[in-house]
Write a protein that holds these residues in place. Structure first.
Motif, mmCIF file in Angstrom:
data_model
loop_
_atom_site.group_PDB
_atom_site.id
_atom_site.type_symbol
_atom_site.label_atom_id
_atom_site.label_comp_id
_atom_site.label_asym_id
_atom_site.label_seq_id
_atom_site.Cartn_x
_atom_site.Cartn_y
_atom_site.Cartn_z
ATOM 1 N N ALA A 1 -63.237 38.444 96.603
ATOM 2 C CA ALA A 1 -63.605 37.280 97.410
ATOM 3 C C ALA A 1 -64.024 37.707 98.811
ATOM 4 O O ALA A 1 -64.943 37.139 99.397
ATOM 5 N N MET B 1 -57.898 38.483 87.935
ATOM 6 C CA MET B 1 -57.832 37.309 87.058
ATOM 7 C C MET B 1 -57.230 37.657 85.701
ATOM 8 O O MET B 1 -56.501 36.885 85.117
ATOM 9 N N ARG C 1 -54.653 22.652 96.240
ATOM 10 C CA ARG C 1 -55.859 22.296 95.488
ATOM 11 C C ARG C 1 -55.546 21.358 94.332
ATOM 12 O O ARG C 1 -56.435 20.793 93.728
ATOM 13 N N VAL D 1 -61.998 39.469 90.992
ATOM 14 C CA VAL D 1 -62.916 38.777 91.897
ATOM 15 C C VAL D 1 -62.720 39.323 93.305
ATOM 16 O O VAL D 1 -61.625 39.231 93.854
ATOM 17 N N LYS E 1 -65.664 31.526 102.488
ATOM 18 C CA LYS E 1 -65.301 30.846 103.738
ATOM 19 C C LYS E 1 -63.845 30.369 103.724
ATOM 20 O O LYS E 1 -63.084 30.627 104.652
ATOM 21 N N SER E 2 -63.471 29.679 102.634
ATOM 22 C CA SER E 2 -62.102 29.158 102.560
ATOM 23 C C SER E 2 -61.089 30.298 102.514
ATOM 24 O O SER E 2 -59.996 30.198 103.089
ATOM 25 N N PRO F 1 -73.044 29.909 101.742
ATOM 26 C CA PRO F 1 -73.113 29.194 100.469
ATOM 27 C C PRO F 1 -71.734 29.023 99.834
ATOM 28 O O PRO F 1 -70.779 29.704 100.203
ATOM 29 N N SER F 2 -71.692 28.126 98.882
ATOM 30 C CA SER F 2 -70.436 27.858 98.180
ATOM 31 C C SER F 2 -69.985 29.117 97.442
ATOM 32 O O SER F 2 -70.804 29.836 96.870
#
Ligand SMILES: Nc1ncnc2c1ncn2[C@@H]1O[C@H](COP(=O)(O)OP(=O)(O)O)[C@@H](O)[C@H]1O
Ligand SMILES: [Mg+2]
Lengths: 227, 442
Positions: free
Chosen positions: A23, A15, B440, A21, A47-48, A42-43
């Protein structure tokens, strides 16, 4: 041989100077032909990110991704686009239809980029519109369709190129529960016809309809239950 | 591997432009006006240039005109000193020397001009008597509408015959048939043997003279009847002029011979005339043609620069709107990328939109420009009619406009170029978007 294999897949977002991050922290997953899998968690758990990597929208930071026997982890942008167009079917939470195109035209977009002839495109999109029960609404633009109808169009679009794998990221997230159930029934139907499907969901009830649930937390797969 | 067919891309581009038809029309206005301006300007310039070219060609592109000139300082001396005869100009010796020095000069025409009063019955008219030779017609495109032109025998016999310029014939003979009538030119009577077709006022000719208000007579007759001295009573005070020849025209076989011959003639005249009182002038119509061509290019460059500025502004306009459109359609770009569109598909999609816009704007601009080029002479003629201004020089120069294929091709290729140039950056921006982020985008 697996249809899709993720081997020690990681994804790191840089970032800023020292903000990183992580992920995905090393995902291992095999998807067999005809499998219907749910990814739950969880959010913000990744997953995405998994779905984007499987859909060749992005490249992993490290690890391998083998799709249909081909290592696609290091392909260039044009080759990845080609893979997306030919082997992947995407379904999004927010439908992502092109507003100025009619339902039929939207269904045809993947074929357009493969250079399929107009007449063949139209034949195929009409066929699919019929199959998902769109009927005369097929010549309307997305704005004139209900959420359920829009998601049906998106499903038809995901099927139009006869993909190896269909990836759906929270496809019922924007729908009321009744419409959501209708869409899920369509997924069941696709699965019963031998389609390979991966669905990201928060709904345990959805998970129970699938062949298995992959649970993700903090960038790791924590369990892989078979139903 | 498989790239999109251009017709598909074109269809997509047109469909996208039709989503916001009003915006698309506004976007192409800049190009439209620019192209319209360049087409109309070039048509006007071309029309003026053609008109002037014709006038120069009337003097003959392979001709050299040697003209007599009144030396400036002696002119003022003669008006102060009445009765003093002023001797100047070209001589028969000059003509002979030129003829013998230049090979391939097909005709050398000595001519004399004498201002006199022409009379027929009660009608009078100030005219110029033009003493000339039968082969004068070979040098200039002269067309006889009635009767005949001067013949060698007329020259030999020093006959008192005359051929009238078109407007003089009309003025002296508004109702009668001029042929065979006897008119007075100064003190002598002449029989009219022919009438010429209009030659037009030679604004490009020597000293802006009127070729139609002239009585042509045999050169020999002119020398005998008028002598070498001209007594001009028209200015109130009397002045005498002595001038053997007013004009010599040297006709050459080709344009390449013109400039060397002009140098020889200049050399001859410099040698035999008083260098302190330059009483001659060598005019080369071909040089005027070149000067004309240079002036024309000056105007073309000016017109094209103005058009280039408006095309630049139009291009920036297209680019701005395309950049806004790319941002507005970020989500669409993400969707298309996710569904298999390559970067270059996105580039061509946006590039096609700008090129279609600018080309269409250019094509309409050409159309409007051609209409304007066609309408300007018409409108000016109407204005002239209403204001009762005759076909004056300024207006008559605009009486014709010519749209050349070159101008149309230039305008169209410029607009296509502008379309590409203004589309490249927005298209690049669109193609460089990260598909996931674009998806997005709200
Ligand atoms: N483009 C990105 N840049 C930076 N961080 C990102 C980006 N995409 C996702 N992330 C981060 O990666 C993690 C996983 O995100 P995501 O896969 O979207 O989670 P989920 O879909 O499970 O909610 C989150 O912490 C998210 O903030
Ligand atoms: Mg998500």
């Amino acid at each position: 041989m697996s249809l899709a294999r993720l081997i020690e897949l990681t994804k790191t977002y840089v970032m800023g100077a020292d903000v990183v991050v992580e992920a995905l922290r090393g995902i291992n997953l095999s998807v067999e032909e005809g499998q219907y899998l749910a990814i739950m968690g969880p959010s913000g758990s990744g997953k995405s990110t998994i779905l984007n990597l499987m859909g060749c929208l992005d490249r992993p930071t490290s690890g391998r991704y083998i799709l249909g026997g081909e290592d696609v982890s290091d392909l260039g942008d044009a080759a990845l686009s080609e893979v997306r167009g030919r082997r992947i079917g995407f379904i999004f939470q927010s439908f992502n239809l092109i507003p100025q195109l009619t339902a039929l035209d939207n269904i045809e977009v993947p074929l357009f980029y493969q250079g399929v002839h107009r007449r063949d495109r139209r034949r195929r999109s009409m066929e699919l519109a019929e199959r998902i029960g769109l009927g005369p609404r097929a010549r309307h633009k997305p704005m004139e369709l209900s959420g359920g109808e829009q998601q049906r169009v998106a499903i038809a679009r995901a099927l139009v190129n006869d993909p190896l794998i269909i990836l759906a990221d929270e496809p019922t997230g924007n729908l009321d529960s009744k419409t959501g159930k209708e869409i899920l029934a369509l997924f069941d139907d696709l699965s019963s016809r031998g389609r390979t499907l991966i669905i990201v969901t928060h709904d345990e009830a959805v998970g129970r309809r699938t062949h298995g649930i992959v649970r993700v937390a903090d960038g790791n797969i924590v369990s892989h239950e078979k139903n | 591997m498989l790239s999109l067919k251009s017709t598909e891309i074109l269809r997509l581009g047109v469909a996208n432009l039709l989503v916001h038809p009003g915006r698309s029309v506004l976007t192409m206005l800049g190009i439209l006006f620019g192209v319209c301006a360049v087409v109309a300007t070039l048509a006007i310039v071309e029309g003026i240039s053609l008109k002037m070219q014709e006038e120069v060609l009337k003097m003959g592109a392979t001709n050299i005109i040697v003209a007599a000139r009144k030396p400036a300082e002696s002119q003022s001396a003669s008006t102060g000193d009445q009765g003093h005869a002023l001797a100047y100009g070209l001589t028969y010796d000059d003509a002979e020397r030129i003829q013998s020095s230049i090979q391939g000069a097909s005709v050398i025409v000595p001519a004399r001009k004498i201002p006199v009063t022409a009379r027929y019955l009660t009608r009078r008219n100030r005219v110029e008597v033009f003493g000339t030779v039968p082969w004068y017609t070979e040098t200039y495109g002269i067309e006889v509408t009635q009767g005949r032109w001067l013949a060698p025998l007329d020259l030999k016999k020093m006959d008192n015959v005359t051929v009238l310029g078109s407007s003089l014939a009309v003025e002296l003979f508004p109702h009668e048939e001029p042929l065979g009538k006897v008119i007075w030119l100064g003190e002598n009577a002449y029989r009219v043997i022919g009438v010429l077709a209009p030659r037009g006022s030679g604004s490009a000719g020597a000293g802006g003279e009127d070729f139609d208000h002239v009585a042509y007579i045999p050169l020999t007759a002119a020398s005998r009847r008028f002598g070498n001295v001209i007594l001009d009573r028209s200015v109130g005070s009397h002045s005498f002029e002595m001038c053997e020849l007013h004009e010599i025209t040297v006709k050459l076989k080709s344009a390449e011979q013109v400039r060397p011959a002009a140098r020889i003639i200049t050399g001859l005249l410099e040698k035999f005339h008083d260098p302190k009182k330059k009483d001659w002038e060598v005019q080369v119509p071909l040089d005027r043609l070149d000067a004309l061509e240079r002036t024309k290019w000056l105007f073309v460059v000016l017109g094209v620069s103005i058009a280039a500025i408006s095309l630049l502004v139009g291009g920036i306009g297209i680019m701005n709107i395309m950049l806004a459109s790319v941002t507005e359609r970020t989500r669409e770009i993400g969707i298309r990328r996710a569904l298999g569109a390559k970067r270059r598909d996105i580039v061509s999609q946006f590039l096609v939109e700008t090129v279609v816009l600018s080309t269409l704007g250019g094509a309409i601009g050409v159309f409007v420009g051609v209409l304007m080029a066609w309408g300007i002479p018409w409108a000016l003629a109407r204005v002239a009619e209403i204001l009762k201004v005759g076909g004056e020089a300024a207006l008559s120069n605009l009486s014709r406009t010519v749209v050349t294929p070159g101008a149309v091709i230039l305008a169209l290729s410029a607009s296509i170029f502008v379309g590409i140039a203004s589309g490249v950056y927005p298209a690049y921006r669109a193609a460089q978007m990260d598909p996931i982020r674009a998806l997005r985008h709200e």
